[in-house]
Each structure stands twice: as C-alpha cells, then as structure tokens.
Design a protein around this motif. Structure first.
Motif, PDB file in Angstrom:
ATOM      1  N   ARG A  24      66.083  28.135  32.129  1.00  0.00           N
ATOM      2  CA  ARG A  24      67.212  29.072  31.941  1.00  0.00           C
ATOM      3  C   ARG A  24      68.277  28.465  31.029  1.00  0.00           C
ATOM      4  NH1 ARG A  24      66.135  29.993  37.530  1.00  0.00           N
ATOM      5  NH2 ARG A  24      65.315  32.071  37.949  1.00  0.00           N
ATOM      6  N   LYS A  31      70.323  31.922  23.036  1.00  0.00           N
ATOM      7  CA  LYS A  31      71.227  33.045  22.710  1.00  0.00           C
ATOM      8  C   LYS A  31      72.454  32.558  21.944  1.00  0.00           C
ATOM      9  CE  LYS A  31      70.126  35.314  27.090  1.00  0.00           C
ATOM     10  NZ  LYS A  31      70.624  35.351  28.458  1.00  0.00           N
ATOM     11  N   PHE A  94      75.681  31.164  33.988  1.00  0.00           N
ATOM     12  CA  PHE A  94      74.743  32.284  33.815  1.00  0.00           C
ATOM     13  C   PHE A  94      73.317  31.898  34.200  1.00  0.00           C
ATOM     14  CE2 PHE A  94      72.234  35.499  31.631  1.00  0.00           C
ATOM     15  CZ  PHE A  94      72.943  36.645  31.932  1.00  0.00           C
ATOM     16  N   PHE A  97      71.378  33.076  38.869  1.00  0.00           N
ATOM     17  CA  PHE A  97      71.513  34.522  39.149  1.00  0.00           C
ATOM     18  C   PHE A  97      72.459  35.198  38.148  1.00  0.00           C
ATOM     19  CE2 PHE A  97      70.770  32.599  43.428  1.00  0.00           C
ATOM     20  CZ  PHE A  97      69.506  33.106  43.653  1.00  0.00           C
ATOM     21  N   GLY A  98      72.306  34.833  36.890  1.00  0.00           N
ATOM     22  CA  GLY A  98      73.112  35.466  35.832  1.00  0.00           C
ATOM     23  C   GLY A  98      74.612  35.280  36.046  1.00  0.00           C
ATOM     24  N   SER A 100      76.218  35.678  38.531  1.00  0.00           N
ATOM     25  CA  SER A 100      76.778  36.765  39.353  1.00  0.00           C
ATOM     26  C   SER A 100      77.633  36.203  40.491  1.00  0.00           C
ATOM     27  CB  SER A 100      75.657  37.669  39.897  1.00  0.00           C
ATOM     28  OG  SER A 100      74.736  36.902  40.619  1.00  0.00           O
ATOM     29  N   GLY A 130      76.843  38.516  35.291  1.00  0.00           N
ATOM     30  CA  GLY A 130      76.302  39.864  35.485  1.00  0.00           C
ATOM     31  C   GLY A 130      77.086  40.665  36.513  1.00  0.00           C
ATOM     32  N   GLY A 131      78.234  40.161  36.959  1.00  0.00           N
ATOM     33  CA  GLY A 131      79.087  40.913  37.890  1.00  0.00           C
ATOM     34  C   GLY A 131      78.775  40.584  39.334  1.00  0.00           C
ATOM     35  N   ALA A 132      79.063  41.533  40.209  1.00  0.00           N
ATOM     36  CA  ALA A 132      78.874  41.292  41.640  1.00  0.00           C
ATOM     37  C   ALA A 132      77.403  41.002  41.937  1.00  0.00           C
ATOM     38  CB  ALA A 132      79.326  42.520  42.421  1.00  0.00           C
ATOM     39  N   ARG A 133      77.132  39.978  42.787  1.00  0.00           N
ATOM     40  CA  ARG A 133      75.730  39.665  43.126  1.00  0.00           C
ATOM     41  C   ARG A 133      75.165  40.798  43.953  1.00  0.00           C
ATOM     42  NH1 ARG A 133      74.194  33.908  44.547  1.00  0.00           N
ATOM     43  NH2 ARG A 133      75.272  33.679  42.553  1.00  0.00           N
ATOM     44  N   ILE A 134      74.207  41.466  43.345  1.00  0.00           N
ATOM     45  CA  ILE A 134      73.710  42.714  43.915  1.00  0.00           C
ATOM     46  C   ILE A 134      73.161  42.495  45.332  1.00  0.00           C
ATOM     47  CG2 ILE A 134      71.962  44.532  43.609  1.00  0.00           C
ATOM     48  CD1 ILE A 134      72.359  43.922  40.488  1.00  0.00           C
ATOM     49  N   GLN A 135      72.468  41.372  45.545  1.00  0.00           N
ATOM     50  CA  GLN A 135      71.843  41.116  46.857  1.00  0.00           C
ATOM     51  C   GLN A 135      72.878  40.948  47.970  1.00  0.00           C
ATOM     52  OE1 GLN A 135      71.348  39.558  44.021  1.00  0.00           O
ATOM     53  NE2 GLN A 135      69.248  38.841  43.701  1.00  0.00           N
ATOM     54  N   LEU A 141      81.863  42.052  46.716  1.00  0.00           N
ATOM     55  CA  LEU A 141      83.076  42.833  46.393  1.00  0.00           C
ATOM     56  C   LEU A 141      84.304  42.192  47.027  1.00  0.00           C
ATOM     57  CD1 LEU A 141      81.842  46.509  46.792  1.00  0.00           C
ATOM     58  CD2 LEU A 141      81.871  45.080  44.752  1.00  0.00           C
ATOM     59  N   TYR A 144      85.548  39.350  44.972  1.00  0.00           N
ATOM     60  CA  TYR A 144      86.367  39.730  43.816  1.00  0.00           C
ATOM     61  C   TYR A 144      87.807  39.984  44.243  1.00  0.00           C
ATOM     62  CZ  TYR A 144      82.866  40.150  40.127  1.00  0.00           C
ATOM     63  OH  TYR A 144      81.947  39.876  39.170  1.00  0.00           O
ATOM     64  N   PHE A 148      91.211  38.455  42.765  1.00  0.00           N
ATOM     65  CA  PHE A 148      92.282  39.285  42.170  1.00  0.00           C
ATOM     66  C   PHE A 148      93.621  38.983  42.845  1.00  0.00           C
ATOM     67  CE2 PHE A 148      88.985  42.892  41.325  1.00  0.00           C
ATOM     68  CZ  PHE A 148      88.394  42.121  40.348  1.00  0.00           C
ATOM     69  N   GLY A 171      84.160  46.025  37.693  1.00  0.00           N
ATOM     70  CA  GLY A 171      85.434  45.558  38.248  1.00  0.00           C
ATOM     71  C   GLY A 171      85.735  44.116  37.891  1.00  0.00           C
TER      72      GLY A 171
HETATM   73  C1  HXC Z   1      72.196  39.328  40.899  1.00  0.00           C
HETATM   74  C2  HXC Z   1      71.762  39.146  38.671  1.00  0.00           C
HETATM   75  C3  HXC Z   1      72.841  40.021  38.382  1.00  0.00           C
HETATM   76  C4  HXC Z   1      73.591  40.526  39.474  1.00  0.00           C
HETATM   77  C5  HXC Z   1      71.937  39.417  36.532  1.00  0.00           C
HETATM   78  N1  HXC Z   1      71.242  38.817  37.487  1.00  0.00           N
HETATM   79  N2  HXC Z   1      72.922  40.179  37.051  1.00  0.00           N
HETATM   80  N3  HXC Z   1      71.455  38.794  39.919  1.00  0.00           N
HETATM   81  N4  HXC Z   1      73.238  40.158  40.707  1.00  0.00           N
HETATM   82  N5  HXC Z   1      74.634  41.328  39.303  1.00  0.00           N
HETATM   83  C6  HXC Z   1      70.118  37.907  37.315  1.00  0.00           C
HETATM   84  C7  HXC Z   1      68.860  38.566  36.783  1.00  0.00           C
HETATM   85  O1  HXC Z   1      68.126  39.097  37.842  1.00  0.00           O
HETATM   86  C8  HXC Z   1      68.166  37.369  36.113  1.00  0.00           C
HETATM   87  O2  HXC Z   1      67.567  36.600  37.129  1.00  0.00           O
HETATM   88  C9  HXC Z   1      69.299  36.562  35.586  1.00  0.00           C
HETATM   89  O3  HXC Z   1      70.458  36.960  36.319  1.00  0.00           O
HETATM   90  C10 HXC Z   1      69.557  36.815  34.117  1.00  0.00           C
HETATM   91  O4  HXC Z   1      69.660  38.235  33.897  1.00  0.00           O
HETATM   92  P1  HXC Z   1      68.898  38.971  32.705  1.00  0.00           P
HETATM   93  O5  HXC Z   1      68.967  40.406  32.994  1.00  0.00           O
HETATM   94  O6  HXC Z   1      67.519  38.364  32.542  1.00  0.00           O
HETATM   95  O7  HXC Z   1      69.787  38.549  31.460  1.00  0.00           O
HETATM   96  P2  HXC Z   1      70.176  39.410  30.193  1.00  0.00           P
HETATM   97  O8  HXC Z   1      68.958  40.070  29.633  1.00  0.00           O
HETATM   98  O9  HXC Z   1      70.938  38.494  29.317  1.00  0.00           O
HETATM   99  O10 HXC Z   1      71.126  40.571  30.708  1.00  0.00           O
HETATM  100  C11 HXC Z   1      72.405  40.259  31.264  1.00  0.00           C
HETATM  101  C12 HXC Z   1      73.023  41.491  31.949  1.00  0.00           C
HETATM  102  C13 HXC Z   1      72.042  42.102  32.947  1.00  0.00           C
HETATM  103  C14 HXC Z   1      73.397  42.511  30.851  1.00  0.00           C
HETATM  104  C15 HXC Z   1      74.332  41.032  32.594  1.00  0.00           C
HETATM  105  O11 HXC Z   1      71.548  41.042  33.793  1.00  0.00           O
HETATM  106  C16 HXC Z   1      72.662  43.153  33.802  1.00  0.00           C
HETATM  107  O12 HXC Z   1      72.805  44.277  33.368  1.00  0.00           O
HETATM  108  N6  HXC Z   1      72.991  42.773  35.059  1.00  0.00           N
HETATM  109  C17 HXC Z   1      73.547  43.709  36.016  1.00  0.00           C
HETATM  110  C18 HXC Z   1      74.976  44.049  35.646  1.00  0.00           C
HETATM  111  C19 HXC Z   1      75.637  44.920  36.672  1.00  0.00           C
HETATM  112  O13 HXC Z   1      75.462  46.124  36.691  1.00  0.00           O
HETATM  113  N7  HXC Z   1      76.359  44.268  37.595  1.00  0.00           N
HETATM  114  C20 HXC Z   1      77.094  44.913  38.618  1.00  0.00           C
HETATM  115  C21 HXC Z   1      78.370  45.417  37.970  1.00  0.00           C
HETATM  116  S1  HXC Z   1      79.415  46.208  39.133  1.00  0.00           S
HETATM  117  P3  HXC Z   1      66.320  35.617  36.862  1.00  0.00           P
HETATM  118  O14 HXC Z   1      65.917  35.133  38.204  1.00  0.00           O
HETATM  119  O15 HXC Z   1      65.288  36.461  36.182  1.00  0.00           O
HETATM  120  O16 HXC Z   1      66.821  34.537  35.977  1.00  0.00           O
HETATM  121  C22 HXC Z   1      80.325  44.960  39.650  1.00  0.00           C
HETATM  122  C23 HXC Z   1      81.314  45.381  40.662  1.00  0.00           C
HETATM  123  C24 HXC Z   1      82.452  44.396  40.723  1.00  0.00           C
HETATM  124  O17 HXC Z   1      80.245  43.875  39.241  1.00  0.00           O
HETATM  125  C25 HXC Z   1      83.557  45.037  41.505  1.00  0.00           C
HETATM  126  C26 HXC Z   1      84.765  44.165  41.529  1.00  0.00           C
HETATM  127  C27 HXC Z   1      85.927  44.899  42.085  1.00  0.00           C
END
Ligand code: HXC
Length: 518
Positions: A24, A31, A94, A97-98, A100, A130-135, A141, A144, A148, A171
């Motif tokens: 990674r 990039k 990054f 888990f990106g 996150s 990539g923002g909030a860790r989806i898992q 949240l 964050y 803030f 966010g």
């Molecule tokens: C968990 C995540 C993650 C996330 C990325 N990864 N985003 N894991 N939670 N939010 C992981 C991927 O699974 C991948 O794991 C590694 O990070 C790299 O991601 P890639 O997609 O391979 O990289 P890339 O092609 O460069 O794309 C980057 C990205 C894309 C554009 C950021 O990953 C993406 O769209 N992520 C989701 C963005 C998103 O919608 N986040 C939530 C936003 S809402 P592996 O194991 O393969 O390396 C939010 C709410 C906050 O954040 C509210 C605050 C008030």
C-alpha cells in the motif's frame, strides 16, 4: 532488561512504521503521494518528531475487522518542532483502511489536540482519508464530532492549520473548515460535501472530482483554501514559512526575526508609483514588497478575491498582517468575497496578537443586484465588525482613493485606527467626482439641452469637487488623518508608528461573545 524484550519493541516499532504494509505504501507513492510519516518528517525539524499512540489498534469487530488490525490504526500523531518551536501534528495514513476515521483514529487525533491546548502549541493536521470508517458506523461519526468540538474550542487559542493531501469528503471537510488555514496541492487534493457519483444521482450534474472540489476551485472560486502548492514538498515548506509569521498561542506574540533591513530605508520609486490619473491602475503589491523587511511577503488566498490583498510581512522584524485594496483588479472595489476574505484575516491577526497595516485605495462597494442579492450588506458588515472589534495595533495609510462606506470600513480613525496617514495624492470623500456631480447637479444637468454644453458643465463641476476633496488635507484639517507623508518614507513611518503602539492596551466590553454578522 532481557534483550528479547527490547528486540520485541524494536520489531513492533518497525511494524507500526509500515502502516498498512509495503504494497500500500508503493501504491501511495505510485499516485505521487508521500506517506503520513514521510510528510511529518518533511514538515518538522530533522529528528524532532516524537510519535505517540503508535500501538493503538481499532476496536471494531464488525465484518471480521477483529482479524484485520494495524498498529497505530489510520493516523500518525505526535509532537515535534518547526524552527525549534513546538507543534503537535496528526497525519491520516491512507495505507490503513484508506486513512478512514475510526473510533481510535479520532481518539488519537483528540489526544494530540488536547495536549496542544494544554501547553499552548499549534496543531497541524494532514488530511488524506476516505472519511468515516464504514465498518464502524456511528462510532466513526461520534469520533468526528469529538474532533470538531476540539477544533471549535481551540479556535482563537492555538493556531490550527490543515493540509489536504488526498481525499477529504463528506462531513470530514468540516474539521479543516473550522481551522485557520487550509493548504491544498495541485493533484490528489480535493474537498467536497458529496462526491461526483452522488451529485450525478441527485442533481443529474456530471462533474469531475477536480471541478467539484480540487485545489483550483477552492483557491479561486470558493475561498475555502488559503494556500495552494504544486506538490506536497512545496506545500509543507510553505507551512513552515507560514509558521514563522504566527505565534504559538493567543497569549504570545509571533517570533521577532532579527532585522537587517534598515528601518529608515527610503524608496524613491514610491514617489512616482501611483499614476496621476485616478482611474489608472497600479500594482499595490509593489508598495507592499517595497516597505516590508527584505521585501519578504507571504500572501494568503492570493487567487481568491484578488481585489483585496491579505498578506503577512515584517516591520523591523515584527510579524504584521497587511490588508490592502488592489487597484489593478476591479479597481480595488470591495465586493462580497473581498469583504469576507479580509474580515477573516483581520480576525485571525487580532486573535493572535498580530498588528495590522491597512493600505487603502478603494473606490467603494461594488454596486448592483449581483452584489446586493449576494448579501454585500452583511459581508461588508463582517469586515467593518472585524476591524471595529480588533484591539491589536492598527496603522492605516491611504494611498489614493478612500470613498464613502469603504473609507470607514478600511480602518479609518473613528473605527479604532491608531495611526492614520495619507499620501499627498489621497482623496477622502463621500464618493468619487462623477457620482457626486450626478447626484448634486442632477436637475441642472437635465436642464442643459446641448450635449457639448452639458459635458462642459459636468467637467467643470467635477473639477470643482475634485479641488475640494481630491486631496488629503480636508480630512487632515479635521484631524481624521494624523499626517500626510511622503510616499518614499512610508516604511519608516509605519515602523515608527508600530513601535509606539507596542504597549497598546485596549479591551472590549465584557460579554459572552459578540454577534458578528455571519
Ligand atoms: C473503510 C475505506 C474507506 C472507508 C476507503 N477505504 N474508504 N475503508 N471506510 N470510508 C479502504 C478501501 O476499502 C481500501 O481498502 C483502501 O481504503 C483504499 O481505498 P481505494 O478505494 O482502493 O482507494 P482509491 O481508489 O484511491 O479511492 C479513494 C476513495 C474511495 C475515493 C476515498 O476509497 C472512496 O470513495 N471511499 C469511500 C468514501 C466515502 O464515501 N466515505 C464516507 C464519506 S461520509 P484495501 O483493504 O483494499 O486497501 C463521511 C461522514 C463523515 O465520511 C461525517 C462527519 C460528520
């Protein structure tokens, strides 16, 4: 101590330093991006970084996450120095888990923010996530919100700087937005509330990542970014430079740099810089670079609302915020963007004890429905409020025009300007000659039928008005201007004025907080 325990520690540290693993890291490099640790090393003085919370791992068990752990989780945090001065840093990693944001990533970030607040040191955050860790769902949240809250409470106490070196979406954008300065790079750097895919599905609009929230957009159109760099190396070097102009916290002054530029240095070129024709432009930046120490200026938001200039420079080694109208762009008019840009800069300077120099050449507020419908009343009021509330030393030099409401806004004497000087070509009046004659002589002008006669009459009346107000002496005779100065002496006079203000004491009435027209 058994050597195997020490060996174990060394191995654990090595493992932690690999973040999400070599593959990674290679992907990050491919990039054109640096890793979190490489960025921190480049930002801080060599060998000064001390990492904290290196062994923290996430606590999530959803989706088999308990079998997928990395030492340190998705952020590198710690302390170090910039030019020997303590700072606290976090850099989202990054490769894990990106980058996150998990519950523990938030905990680590909050940890350094709390330490910075406790000892009064700046916080620098590098965003690549990539923002909030989806898992983790709501735990992410909640994390964050914890950050803030700290951003908000630290505002005005310690300087906060954000670098956007990757994605920053949803966010997550609000943590940088709550800080004092945002730096973006040409490539790989973007900020938006919602990405292109959601935009397409909700509004039907097709837009690229860069068009939606790249560095160019945020540096020129939105004003979200304060600084833009070609690449990460340049961006990190600029932040080191920015740090040299600002103090550690609101109880201290910015560092004073030994000044080898003579304080009484004259610049004869300034005597002829401003054209005789008041409608002809010139470059205000030439005045700024001429008068500051060693011609060294750091401009903030140079591409956003360029009709006003906000910059840091030094006078006799003392860091100073400079706000100046730019006659070479929209004649230096005040519009919504220029007003809010300068208001925020004034407030930063005031919060952090940085004196303010204002250079005035302003024809007024930009008229018309475009500006009125965008709320020029409230945006202009922001700038007036910021200047009126500011208690730091303020020196104003009127270079040429200073008309109407914009004269008052731009740190006039009655709005707490401490020293107000004017160059001999300054014009201080309610409005410019043509506008004034149109109002005062409307009936007389309408009564003249012959076109040539009418033009002659208007020219005569404008000349009369110009004779009366197109000079600084009317205002000086009332004591509104402390002195009319020769342009080439400006550096010396500004330095002497600030010198006499260095022990200025001024406080505002006690209140919970003001209600600035946001
Ligand atoms: C968990 C995540 C993650 C996330 C990325 N990864 N985003 N894991 N939670 N939010 C992981 C991927 O699974 C991948 O794991 C590694 O990070 C790299 O991601 P890639 O997609 O391979 O990289 P890339 O092609 O460069 O794309 C980057 C990205 C894309 C554009 C950021 O990953 C993406 O769209 N992520 C989701 C963005 C998103 O919608 N986040 C939530 C936003 S809402 P592996 O194991 O393969 O390396 C939010 C709410 C906050 O954040 C509210 C605050 C008030």
């Amino acid at each position: 101590m058994a050597t195997d325990k020490i060996q174990n520690l060394i191995e654990l540290r090595e493992k932690a330093r690999l973040g999400g693993g070599q593959k990674r890291i290679d992907s990050q490099h491919s990039k054109g991006k640096l890793t979190a640790r490489e960025r921190i090393e480049m930002l801080l003085d060599e060998g000064s970084f001390e990492e904290m919370d290196m062994f923290v791992t996430h606590r999530c068990t959803n989706f088999g996450m308990d079998k997928d752990k990395f030492l340190g989780d998705g952020v590198v945090v710690g302390q170090g120095t910039i030019d020997g001065r303590l700072v606290f840093v976090f850099a989202q990693d990054f490769t894990v888990f990106g980058g996150s944001l998990s519950e523990t990533v938030a905990l680590k970030i909050c940890h350094v923010m709390d330490k910075a607040m406790k000892v009064g040191a700046p916080i620098i955050g590098i965003n690549d996530s990539g923002g909030a860790r989806i898992q983790e769902g709501p735990n992410a949240l909640a994390g964050y919100a914890e950050i803030f809250e700290r951003n908000i409470l630290a505002s005005g106490v310690v300087p906060q700087i954000s670098l956007i070196f990757g994605p920053c979406a949803g966010g997550a954008v609000y943590s940088p937005a709550l800080t004092d300065f945002i730096m973006m790079t040409e490539e790989n750097s973007y900020m938006f509330i919602t990405g292109p895919k959601v935009v397409k599905s909700v509004t039907g609009e097709s837009v690229s990542v860069d068009e939606l929230g790249g560095a160019a957009v945020h540096s020129t159109k939105t004003g979200v970014a304060h600084l833009r760099a070609e690449n990460e190396q340049e961006g990190l070097a600029t932040i080191r430079r920015l740090m040299s102009f600002i103090p550690q916290n609101n109880m201290e002054n910015a560092p004073v740099v030994p000044c080898n530029d003579p304080v009484d240095r004259l610049d004869d070129a300034l005597n002829t810089l401003v054209p005789d024709n008041p409608n002809k432009p010139y470059d205000m930046k030439e005045i700024i670079t001429s008068i500051v120490d060693n011609n060294d200026v750091l401009e903030i938001q140079p591409e956003f609302a360029p009709n006003i200039i906000c910059a840091f420079g030094r006078f006799n080694g003392v860091s100073t915020g400079i706000i100046a109208n730019q006659p070479s762009c929209l004649a230096g008019v005040l519009d919504c963007d220029a007003s809010r840009k300068a208001a925020r800069f004034v407030r930063f300077c005031d919060a952090f004890n940085i004196p303010i120099l204002t250079l005035v050449d302003v024809p007024g507020f930009l008229p018309g429905t475009g500006q009125e419908y965008s709320g020029i009343i409230v945006h202009g009021a922001k700038l007036m409020f910021a200047y009126g509330e500011a208690t730091v030393p303020k020196v104003t030099v009127t270079i040429r025009k200073s008309y109407g409401g914009s004269h008052i806004v731009m740190s006039c004497k009655q709005l707490r300007g401490d020293f107000n000087y004017a160059w001999p070509g300054a014009e201080i009046a309610v409005m410019g000659p043509s506008g004034a004659v149109e109002v005062l002589q409307a009936k007389a002008i309408a009564a003249i039928e012959d076109k040539e006669e009418r033009a002659k009459f208007i020219a005569e009346k404008e000349a009369e008005y110009r004779d009366k107000f197109a000079n600084p002496y009317q205002a000086a005779s009332m004591g509104y201007i402390d002195d009319v100065i020769e342009p080439r002496n400006t550096r010396f006079r500004v330095i002497r004025a600030f010198e006499s203000l260095k022990n200025k004491r001024l406080t505002n009435p006690l209140k919970k907080h003001s209600n600035i027209p946001l």
